[in-house]
Design an enzyme around this catalytic site. Structure first.
Site, PDB file in Angstrom:
ATOM      1  N   LYS A   1       1.865   3.316 -11.396  1.00 49.10           N
ATOM      2  CA  LYS A   1       0.774   2.399 -11.044  1.00 49.10           C
ATOM      3  C   LYS A   1       0.404   1.497 -12.222  1.00 49.10           C
ATOM      4  O   LYS A   1       0.003   0.343 -12.024  1.00 49.10           O
ATOM      5  CB  LYS A   1      -0.438   3.205 -10.565  1.00 49.10           C
ATOM      6  CG  LYS A   1      -0.201   3.978  -9.263  1.00 49.10           C
ATOM      7  CD  LYS A   1       0.051   3.055  -8.076  1.00 49.10           C
ATOM      8  CE  LYS A   1       0.016   3.827  -6.757  1.00 49.10           C
ATOM      9  NZ  LYS A   1       0.199   2.971  -5.577  1.00 49.10           N
TER      10      LYS A   1
ATOM     11  N   ILE B   1      -9.838   9.112  -2.659  1.00 48.73           N
ATOM     12  CA  ILE B   1     -10.138   8.706  -1.290  1.00 48.73           C
ATOM     13  C   ILE B   1      -9.666   9.801  -0.331  1.00 48.73           C
ATOM     14  O   ILE B   1      -8.554  10.326  -0.490  1.00 48.73           O
ATOM     15  CB  ILE B   1      -9.416   7.377  -0.939  1.00 48.73           C
ATOM     16  CG1 ILE B   1      -9.606   6.327  -2.052  1.00 48.73           C
ATOM     17  CG2 ILE B   1      -9.881   6.850   0.411  1.00 48.73           C
ATOM     18  CD1 ILE B   1     -11.035   5.954  -2.369  1.00 48.73           C
TER      19      ILE B   1
ATOM     20  N   TYR C   1       3.082   9.355 -11.662  1.00 47.30           N
ATOM     21  CA  TYR C   1       2.315   8.525 -10.717  1.00 47.30           C
ATOM     22  C   TYR C   1       1.504   7.468 -11.473  1.00 47.30           C
ATOM     23  O   TYR C   1       1.563   6.271 -11.151  1.00 47.30           O
ATOM     24  CB  TYR C   1       1.395   9.424  -9.892  1.00 47.30           C
ATOM     25  CG  TYR C   1       0.448   8.683  -8.982  1.00 47.30           C
ATOM     26  CD1 TYR C   1       0.911   7.950  -7.897  1.00 47.30           C
ATOM     27  CD2 TYR C   1      -0.930   8.722  -9.209  1.00 47.30           C
ATOM     28  CE1 TYR C   1       0.032   7.281  -7.061  1.00 47.30           C
ATOM     29  CE2 TYR C   1      -1.809   8.060  -8.376  1.00 47.30           C
ATOM     30  CZ  TYR C   1      -1.325   7.335  -7.294  1.00 47.30           C
ATOM     31  OH  TYR C   1      -2.199   6.671  -6.478  1.00 47.30           O
TER      32      TYR C   1
ATOM     33  N   ASN D   1       0.808  -1.222   0.000  1.00 49.36           N
ATOM     34  CA  ASN D   1       0.000   0.000   0.000  1.00 49.36           C
ATOM     35  C   ASN D   1       0.840   1.270   0.000  1.00 49.36           C
ATOM     36  O   ASN D   1       0.395   2.296  -0.517  1.00 49.36           O
ATOM     37  CB  ASN D   1      -0.926  -0.007   1.230  1.00 49.36           C
ATOM     38  CG  ASN D   1      -1.517   1.354   1.502  1.00 49.36           C
ATOM     39  OD1 ASN D   1      -2.456   1.782   0.843  1.00 49.36           O
ATOM     40  ND2 ASN D   1      -0.944   2.073   2.475  1.00 49.36           N
TER      41      ASN D   1
ATOM     42  N   SER E   1      -4.099   2.351  -8.589  1.00 53.78           N
ATOM     43  CA  SER E   1      -4.891   3.593  -8.633  1.00 53.78           C
ATOM     44  C   SER E   1      -5.656   3.657  -9.947  1.00 53.78           C
ATOM     45  O   SER E   1      -5.201   3.093 -10.956  1.00 53.78           O
ATOM     46  CB  SER E   1      -3.962   4.804  -8.535  1.00 53.78           C
ATOM     47  OG  SER E   1      -4.680   5.991  -8.830  1.00 53.78           O
TER      48      SER E   1
HETATM   49  N1  LIG Z   1      -5.917   8.640  -1.443  1.00 51.26           N
HETATM   50  C1  LIG Z   1      -6.279   8.420  -2.703  1.00 51.26           C
HETATM   51  O1  LIG Z   1      -7.133   9.142  -3.283  1.00 51.26           O
HETATM   52  C2  LIG Z   1      -5.661   7.280  -3.473  1.00 51.26           C
HETATM   53  C3  LIG Z   1      -6.241   6.948  -4.709  1.00 51.26           C
HETATM   54  C4  LIG Z   1      -5.700   5.888  -5.443  1.00 51.26           C
HETATM   55  C5  LIG Z   1      -4.628   5.179  -4.932  1.00 51.26           C
HETATM   56  N2  LIG Z   1      -4.091   5.517  -3.737  1.00 51.26           N
HETATM   57  C6  LIG Z   1      -2.948   4.745  -3.273  1.00 51.26           C
HETATM   58  O2  LIG Z   1      -3.229   4.241  -1.978  1.00 51.26           O
HETATM   59  C7  LIG Z   1      -2.033   4.158  -1.227  1.00 51.26           C
HETATM   60  C8  LIG Z   1      -2.189   4.900   0.079  1.00 51.26           C
HETATM   61  O3  LIG Z   1      -2.589   6.230  -0.203  1.00 51.26           O
HETATM   62  P1  LIG Z   1      -3.070   7.199   0.979  1.00 51.26           P
HETATM   63  O4  LIG Z   1      -3.835   8.296   0.336  1.00 51.26           O
HETATM   64  O5  LIG Z   1      -3.699   6.390   2.068  1.00 51.26           O
HETATM   65  O6  LIG Z   1      -1.665   7.762   1.468  1.00 51.26           O
HETATM   66  P2  LIG Z   1      -1.283   8.664   2.761  1.00 51.26           P
HETATM   67  O7  LIG Z   1      -0.297   9.647   2.275  1.00 51.26           O
HETATM   68  O8  LIG Z   1      -2.526   9.165   3.449  1.00 51.26           O
HETATM   69  O9  LIG Z   1      -0.575   7.594   3.710  1.00 51.26           O
HETATM   70  C9  LIG Z   1       0.548   6.905   3.211  1.00 51.26           C
HETATM   71  C10 LIG Z   1       1.286   6.194   4.324  1.00 51.26           C
HETATM   72  O10 LIG Z   1       2.381   5.523   3.700  1.00 51.26           O
HETATM   73  C11 LIG Z   1       3.573   5.856   4.374  1.00 51.26           C
HETATM   74  N3  LIG Z   1       4.678   5.838   3.422  1.00 51.26           N
HETATM   75  C12 LIG Z   1       4.939   6.723   2.431  1.00 51.26           C
HETATM   76  N4  LIG Z   1       6.079   6.392   1.805  1.00 51.26           N
HETATM   77  C13 LIG Z   1       6.543   5.280   2.415  1.00 51.26           C
HETATM   78  C14 LIG Z   1       7.681   4.471   2.232  1.00 51.26           C
HETATM   79  N5  LIG Z   1       8.627   4.797   1.330  1.00 51.26           N
HETATM   80  N6  LIG Z   1       7.834   3.374   3.004  1.00 51.26           N
HETATM   81  C15 LIG Z   1       6.927   3.072   3.948  1.00 51.26           C
HETATM   82  N7  LIG Z   1       5.837   3.822   4.200  1.00 51.26           N
HETATM   83  C16 LIG Z   1       5.650   4.907   3.433  1.00 51.26           C
HETATM   84  C17 LIG Z   1       3.339   7.230   4.963  1.00 51.26           C
HETATM   85  O11 LIG Z   1       4.203   7.466   6.077  1.00 51.26           O
HETATM   86  C18 LIG Z   1       1.858   7.141   5.359  1.00 51.26           C
HETATM   87  O12 LIG Z   1       1.708   6.608   6.650  1.00 51.26           O
HETATM   88  C19 LIG Z   1      -0.924   4.709  -2.133  1.00 51.26           C
HETATM   89  O13 LIG Z   1      -0.277   3.643  -2.805  1.00 51.26           O
HETATM   90  C20 LIG Z   1      -1.685   5.554  -3.125  1.00 51.26           C
HETATM   91  O14 LIG Z   1      -1.012   5.685  -4.345  1.00 51.26           O
HETATM   92  C21 LIG Z   1      -4.588   6.553  -2.998  1.00 51.26           C
END
Ligand SMILES: NC(=O)c1ccc[n+]([C@@H]2O[C@H](COP(=O)([O-])OP(=O)(O)OC[C@H]3O[C@@H](n4cnc5c(N)ncnc54)[C@H](O)[C@@H]3O)[C@@H](O)[C@H]2O)c1
Length: 250
Positions: free
Chosen positions: A160, A189, A156, A92, A142
């Site tokens: 993905k 999200i 990005y 994730n 994503s």
């Molecule tokens: N939020 C969205 O709208 C969305 C949409 C599509 C996909 N995603 C994907 O979902 C995943 C999580 O997104 P989110 O919005 O919850 O992120 P976020 O930024 O809210 O949280 C990410 C977490 O990952 C940790 N992190 C970041 N880089 C890291 C690394 N190198 N090693 C270990 N931990 C690390 C951060 O410390 C944080 O706790 C990501 O892969 C993102 O691409 C998110």
């Protein structure tokens, strides 16, 4: 919204969730724990991972930067040594810095690919080496892997899309060993990572999505539980979109 019953589908199992200190990763860790798994919450921010463990009431926090392939390999081997099994890996951890094409530099590419693609690759490789038949891997991709959700996310989306391809390839290679590998493609999200975006950025997504709302982290956690749980027993190498219908409206 977590007021629903969760069967103990994962009782006795060990799961690793990367980036479990916030957003989708935290919600996923909490839901997998509710389903009975012992969850290792890995995050580069140890305090955040520890807060997730506190929310789960059990489990283990791990300081891990997934961009460090050696550290990923060592961490996964250590979890396997300690627990004797790894049943579920959820890749994730991910970043989505917004940088327009004319500003895109090597550092942004390196960071984005290093975490989103190479981090997931290293974790899959290390986990697959010790996983046995019945194990599951879920890669958080994503909808940007299908088409851009906004300008400035080309690197990005590319990371993905590559993760989707790697997921399919891993499914081909690991499927015969009884390991299921799938990708989950969230829409927009509301997480810590997206909280900085202004309302004028978010509103068009709400207007376009048939669900008429942004997703919550728990919406995605539920889809992870589906892919990582017994209901998806015959689902291999797929891309499950969980976006409130956003992508069907362009
Ligand atoms: N939020 C969205 O709208 C969305 C949409 C599509 C996909 N995603 C994907 O979902 C995943 C999580 O997104 P989110 O919005 O919850 O992120 P976020 O930024 O809210 O949280 C990410 C977490 O990952 C940790 N992190 C970041 N880089 C890291 C690394 N190198 N090693 C270990 N931990 C690390 C951060 O410390 C944080 O706790 C990501 O892969 C993102 O691409 C998110």
């Amino acid at each position: 919204m977590t007021d629903y019953d969760v069967p103990a589908w994962l009782a006795g199992e060990t799961a690793i969730v990367t980036g479990a200190g916030a957003g989708i990763g935290r919600a996923t860790a909490v839901l997998l724990a509710r389903a009975g798994a012992f969850v290792v919450a890995a995050d580069r921010d140890l305090a955040a991972a520890e807060a997730t463990v506190a929310a789960m009431g059990a489990g283990q926090a791990l300081a891990l930067d997934v961009a460090d392939a050696d550290a990923v390999r060592a961490a996964i081997a250590a979890v396997h040594d300690a627990r004797g099994r790894i049943d579920i890996l959820v890749n994730n951890a991910g970043v989505y810095p917004m940088v327009a094409l004319d500003q895109l530099d090597a550092a942004t590419w390196t960071r984005t690919l290093g975490i989103n693609l190479l981090g997931a690759s290293a974790a899959m490789q290390a986990a697959a080496a010790v996983m046995t038949a019945g194990a599951r891997i879920v890669n958080i991709s994503s909808i940007d892997s299908l088409r851009p959700s906004a300008p400035g996310l080309g690197h990005y989306g590319a990371s993905k899309a590559a993760l989707n391809a790697l997921t399919r390839s891993a499914a081909v290679e690991l499927g015969p060993r009884g390991i299921r590998v799938n990708a989950l493609l969230p829409g927009v999200i509301a997480t810590e990572g997206t909280s900085g975006s202004p309302p004028e950025y978010r509103q068009p997504f709400i207007d376009r999505a048939p669900a008429r709302r942004l997703g919550a982290p728990d919406d995605i956690a539920r889809a992870v539980l589906f892919l990582a749980g017994p209901l998806a027993a015959f689902v291999h190498g797929q891309q499950l979109v969980a976006d409130g219908g956003l992508t069907i409206n362009g």
